[in-house]
Design a protein around this motif. Structure first.
Motif, PDB file in Angstrom:
ATOM      1  N   GLN A  96      25.992  30.494  58.067  1.00  0.00           N
ATOM      2  CA  GLN A  96      26.655  30.440  56.777  1.00  0.00           C
ATOM      3  C   GLN A  96      27.697  29.320  56.802  1.00  0.00           C
ATOM      4  N   SER A  97      27.674  28.493  55.790  1.00  0.00           N
ATOM      5  CA  SER A  97      28.604  27.379  55.756  1.00  0.00           C
ATOM      6  C   SER A  97      29.993  27.851  55.328  1.00  0.00           C
ATOM      7  N   LEU A  98      30.938  26.988  55.476  1.00  0.00           N
ATOM      8  CA  LEU A  98      32.317  27.296  55.110  1.00  0.00           C
ATOM      9  C   LEU A  98      32.439  27.546  53.609  1.00  0.00           C
ATOM     10  N   THR A  99      31.737  26.788  52.810  1.00  0.00           N
ATOM     11  CA  THR A  99      31.787  26.959  51.354  1.00  0.00           C
ATOM     12  C   THR A  99      31.247  28.323  50.940  1.00  0.00           C
ATOM     13  N   GLU A 100      30.136  28.697  51.540  1.00  0.00           N
ATOM     14  CA  GLU A 100      29.564  30.009  51.213  1.00  0.00           C
ATOM     15  C   GLU A 100      30.514  31.124  51.628  1.00  0.00           C
ATOM     16  N   ASP A 101      31.150  30.946  52.788  1.00  0.00           N
ATOM     17  CA  ASP A 101      32.098  31.949  53.269  1.00  0.00           C
ATOM     18  C   ASP A 101      33.279  32.072  52.303  1.00  0.00           C
ATOM     19  N   LEU A 102      33.800  30.949  51.797  1.00  0.00           N
ATOM     20  CA  LEU A 102      34.911  30.976  50.835  1.00  0.00           C
ATOM     21  C   LEU A 102      34.495  31.644  49.521  1.00  0.00           C
ATOM     22  N   ILE A 103      33.297  31.353  49.074  1.00  0.00           N
ATOM     23  CA  ILE A 103      32.817  31.964  47.825  1.00  0.00           C
ATOM     24  C   ILE A 103      32.712  33.475  47.995  1.00  0.00           C
ATOM     25  N   ASP A 104      32.150  33.914  49.134  1.00  0.00           N
ATOM     26  CA  ASP A 104      32.039  35.361  49.385  1.00  0.00           C
ATOM     27  C   ASP A 104      33.407  36.023  49.407  1.00  0.00           C
ATOM     28  N   LYS A 105      34.368  35.417  50.084  1.00  0.00           N
ATOM     29  CA  LYS A 105      35.713  35.995  50.148  1.00  0.00           C
ATOM     30  C   LYS A 105      36.367  36.031  48.775  1.00  0.00           C
ATOM     31  N   THR A 106      36.129  34.980  47.977  1.00  0.00           N
ATOM     32  CA  THR A 106      36.710  34.946  46.625  1.00  0.00           C
ATOM     33  C   THR A 106      36.137  36.065  45.766  1.00  0.00           C
ATOM     34  N   PHE A 107      34.811  36.247  45.818  1.00  0.00           N
ATOM     35  CA  PHE A 107      34.199  37.320  45.037  1.00  0.00           C
ATOM     36  C   PHE A 107      34.661  38.698  45.511  1.00  0.00           C
ATOM     37  N   THR A 108      34.822  38.875  46.812  1.00  0.00           N
ATOM     38  CA  THR A 108      35.315  40.149  47.343  1.00  0.00           C
ATOM     39  C   THR A 108      36.728  40.407  46.845  1.00  0.00           C
ATOM     40  N   TRP A 109      37.561  39.402  46.864  1.00  0.00           N
ATOM     41  CA  TRP A 109      38.937  39.520  46.390  1.00  0.00           C
ATOM     42  C   TRP A 109      38.968  39.847  44.898  1.00  0.00           C
ATOM     43  N   MET A 110      38.111  39.147  44.129  1.00  0.00           N
ATOM     44  CA  MET A 110      38.063  39.424  42.687  1.00  0.00           C
ATOM     45  C   MET A 110      37.563  40.849  42.421  1.00  0.00           C
ATOM     46  N   ASP A 111      36.607  41.323  43.211  1.00  0.00           N
ATOM     47  CA  ASP A 111      36.106  42.700  43.051  1.00  0.00           C
ATOM     48  C   ASP A 111      37.205  43.715  43.331  1.00  0.00           C
ATOM     49  N   THR A 112      38.017  43.481  44.355  1.00  0.00           N
ATOM     50  CA  THR A 112      39.111  44.419  44.657  1.00  0.00           C
ATOM     51  C   THR A 112      40.145  44.412  43.548  1.00  0.00           C
ATOM     52  N   ILE A 113      40.431  43.268  42.975  1.00  0.00           N
ATOM     53  CA  ILE A 113      41.385  43.209  41.851  1.00  0.00           C
ATOM     54  C   ILE A 113      40.811  43.964  40.657  1.00  0.00           C
ATOM     55  N   GLU A 114      39.541  43.735  40.376  1.00  0.00           N
ATOM     56  CA  GLU A 114      38.911  44.410  39.246  1.00  0.00           C
ATOM     57  C   GLU A 114      38.887  45.927  39.466  1.00  0.00           C
ATOM     58  N   LYS A 115      38.603  46.356  40.700  1.00  0.00           N
ATOM     59  CA  LYS A 115      38.569  47.781  41.010  1.00  0.00           C
ATOM     60  C   LYS A 115      39.958  48.396  40.826  1.00  0.00           C
ATOM     61  N   LYS A 116      41.028  47.684  41.267  1.00  0.00           N
ATOM     62  CA  LYS A 116      42.390  48.185  41.107  1.00  0.00           C
ATOM     63  C   LYS A 116      42.761  48.283  39.638  1.00  0.00           C
ATOM     64  N   ASN A 117      42.327  47.317  38.833  1.00  0.00           N
ATOM     65  CA  ASN A 117      42.617  47.357  37.404  1.00  0.00           C
ATOM     66  C   ASN A 117      41.937  48.558  36.738  1.00  0.00           C
ATOM     67  N   LYS A 118      40.695  48.862  37.123  1.00  0.00           N
ATOM     68  CA  LYS A 118      39.987  50.005  36.545  1.00  0.00           C
ATOM     69  C   LYS A 118      40.658  51.312  36.939  1.00  0.00           C
ATOM     70  N   GLU A 119      41.099  51.411  38.177  1.00  0.00           N
ATOM     71  CA  GLU A 119      41.784  52.619  38.619  1.00  0.00           C
ATOM     72  C   GLU A 119      43.115  52.771  37.907  1.00  0.00           C
ATOM     73  N   GLY A 120      43.778  51.636  37.657  1.00  0.00           N
ATOM     74  CA  GLY A 120      45.058  51.684  36.953  1.00  0.00           C
ATOM     75  C   GLY A 120      44.889  52.165  35.528  1.00  0.00           C
ATOM     76  N   PHE A 121      43.811  51.793  34.831  1.00  0.00           N
ATOM     77  CA  PHE A 121      43.560  52.249  33.473  1.00  0.00           C
ATOM     78  C   PHE A 121      43.182  53.707  33.431  1.00  0.00           C
ATOM     79  N   ARG A 122      42.491  54.225  34.432  1.00  0.00           N
ATOM     80  CA  ARG A 122      42.089  55.621  34.471  1.00  0.00           C
ATOM     81  C   ARG A 122      43.298  56.530  34.672  1.00  0.00           C
ATOM     82  N   ASN A 123      44.252  56.074  35.463  1.00  0.00           N
ATOM     83  CA  ASN A 123      45.424  56.912  35.756  1.00  0.00           C
ATOM     84  C   ASN A 123      46.362  57.015  34.553  1.00  0.00           C
ATOM     85  N   GLU A 124      46.282  56.136  33.629  1.00  0.00           N
ATOM     86  CA  GLU A 124      47.200  56.190  32.509  1.00  0.00           C
ATOM     87  C   GLU A 124      46.785  57.156  31.520  1.00  0.00           C
TER      88      GLU A 124
END
Length: 155
Positions: A127-155
């Protein structure tokens, strides 16, 4: 000082005037443009009158050098050539000796093993460095999105 005639400049160039007059002429050249142009013309005429092309300066100079050294120029060149050849041979033998020592010590073998290990470790990571960065970025964005959904459910 009065202007210097072309005949006087020719005598100056031929070194036929006294030293004191030479100095006076040279000092006059610094301040008089007319005499400078006359001097230049005289110098050009003298230059064209000389047979410069037929004059070989290298021969007499080399003869003078050989007389000062006490030997012939050919012998001097031959000595330099032999000395240079000995120096080159000496350097070659030293390099060959070091190469044999390094080969006997296994330095080149360990170098090839190191290169092989580096190449094999790079093959494992396809896996190249670019692919690794893209994977990490998508993982990070997924965790942010998951936290936002949990935050809306708790309200």
């Amino acid at each position: 000082m009065n202007h210097v005639s072309e005949a006087q400049w020719v005598a100056y160039l031929a070194d036929e005037i006294p030293e004191a007059l030479k100095i006076e002429y040279e000092n006059h050249l610094y301040s008089c443009d007319k005499c400078l142009s006359v001097y230049m013309e005289a110098m050009e005429k003298e230059e064209t009158s000389l047979d410069i092309e037929g004059f070989d300066i290298a021969g007499p100079v080399m003869d003078s050098i050989s007389r000062l050294k006490g030997g012939s120029v050919e012998e001097s060149w031959q000595h330099r050539k032999e000395k240079s050849l000995r120096t080159i041979t000496r350097h070659y033998l030293i390099a060959a000796g070091f190469t044999i020592l390094l080969m006997a010590g296994g330095v080149f073998q360990s170098l090839t093993e190191y290169v092989d290990s580096v190449e094999s470790s790079s093959d494992k990571k396809t896996q190249s460095l670019t692919e690794d960065l893209i994977d990490k970025t998508f993982t990070w964005m997924d965790t942010i999105e998951k936290k936002n959904k949990e935050g809306f459910r708790n309200e």
